[in-house]
Design an enzyme around this catalytic site. Sequence first.
Site, PDB file in Angstrom:
ATOM      1  N   THR A 258      -5.031   3.568  -6.091  1.00 11.17           N
ATOM      2  CA  THR A 258      -3.704   2.957  -6.071  1.00 11.17           C
ATOM      3  C   THR A 258      -3.643   1.847  -7.118  1.00 11.17           C
ATOM      4  OG1 THR A 258      -4.206   1.200  -4.467  1.00 11.17           O
ATOM      5  CG2 THR A 258      -3.630   3.371  -3.585  1.00 11.17           C
ATOM      6  N   CYS A 259      -2.439   1.378  -7.396  1.00  8.99           N
ATOM      7  CA  CYS A 259      -2.272   0.311  -8.384  1.00  8.99           C
ATOM      8  C   CYS A 259      -2.274  -1.065  -7.726  1.00  8.99           C
ATOM      9  CB  CYS A 259      -0.982   0.515  -9.175  1.00  8.99           C
ATOM     10  SG  CYS A 259       0.505   0.489  -8.155  1.00  8.99           S
TER      11      CYS A 259
END
Length: 407
Positions: A397-398
């Site tokens: 994920t970011c």
Amino acid sequence: YQGVYPVKGNQDRFVVEDIVKFGSSFRFGLEAGSKPEILLAMSCLCKGNPDAFLVCNGFKDAEYISLALLGRKLALNTVIVLEQEEELDLVIELSQKMNVRPVIGLRAKLRTKHSGHFGSTSGEKGKFGLTTTQIVRVVRKLSQSGMLDRLQLLHFHIGSQIPSTSLLSDGVAEAAQLYCELVRLGAHMKVIDIGGGLGIDYDGSKSGESDLSVAYSLEEYAEAVVASVRFVCDRSSVKHPVICSESGRAIVSHHSVLIFEAVSADKPMVHQATPDDIQFLLEGDEEARANYEDLYAAVMRGDHESCLLYVDQLKQRCVEGFKEGVLSIEQLASVDGLCEWVLKAIGASDPVHTYNINLSVFTSIPDLWGIDQLFPIVPIHKLDQRPGTRAILSDLTCDSDGKINKF
């Protein structure tokens, strides 16, 4: 002994159905703490042992209590546990309206509590439960209503992850004495529900000092409970009760394994600074030159402690110079490389690799992020090789919180 599984531990249909199925011969039941959970539990227990408990905890409004009373009409062994004093009026009113004789329990706020991470859920300041004053009022009201014989269960909760059997014994003994007092007051007591708290050794330390471990085995836990109840009841000449427990994590925490792949690795690379790269330190800012000369002298005389100090000072001064536009990015990189080389030379370097793993922390293991839960993590190959690399696991994920750096 008749245990119940708190469905909040894992509400997956197949998990709950299997617990009811395989627990049927042991009269193993379910615990619900909300209206959706009681509906789930009722549907599952229709296929279970008719003697299995359906313990109804949590906040209760008229709809919740009506569902619990309906369970008794369906021949389920439903017990309505009073968490708040005002719930009793609803139970009396609705049971008379529905023409159902309820089985009532009450949750006591014990004085015993533990001071660990999960201890805030117990004790006199706990979210749920009745004080001794409230318990006396409940008993009197039930007696006045001709329903004291319906009070049959005492419930308490010391807290999740109880760290030691000594604390467990103290809490159970206090509750057992309260149980005996309720018998003396005329209640037809049958069950003492010790709640949750059976801990899991997540970190492998087998220590009562850790919030993520416990200093006892399952057998020692059971022995402490039984011994405390037996001693207090024998002392008061009270018939031994059925012991019920609500161990959630101990039942389901081992039921599944998450397998994920490390798709790539980021290895720390050190820029090897050359004399030409750091020539600017001797020609530029006086403070930076002084820091460099101090560092060089400390390295030459083998003063590792001073090296650490001067590395920090040099990096700070050069970062300030970069912010002021005095140093270029190449020069700043050269300083970083020089400092890392010095740390490596004196044995103070601690390179950490980053493995990018194919999962989302927030979807797959949210408790790690939300409550700092520790999960056992092991490789599934190269088990014949001694680990030699320090690393963190970074999800795909970011979000910067999407990482695992505690093992």
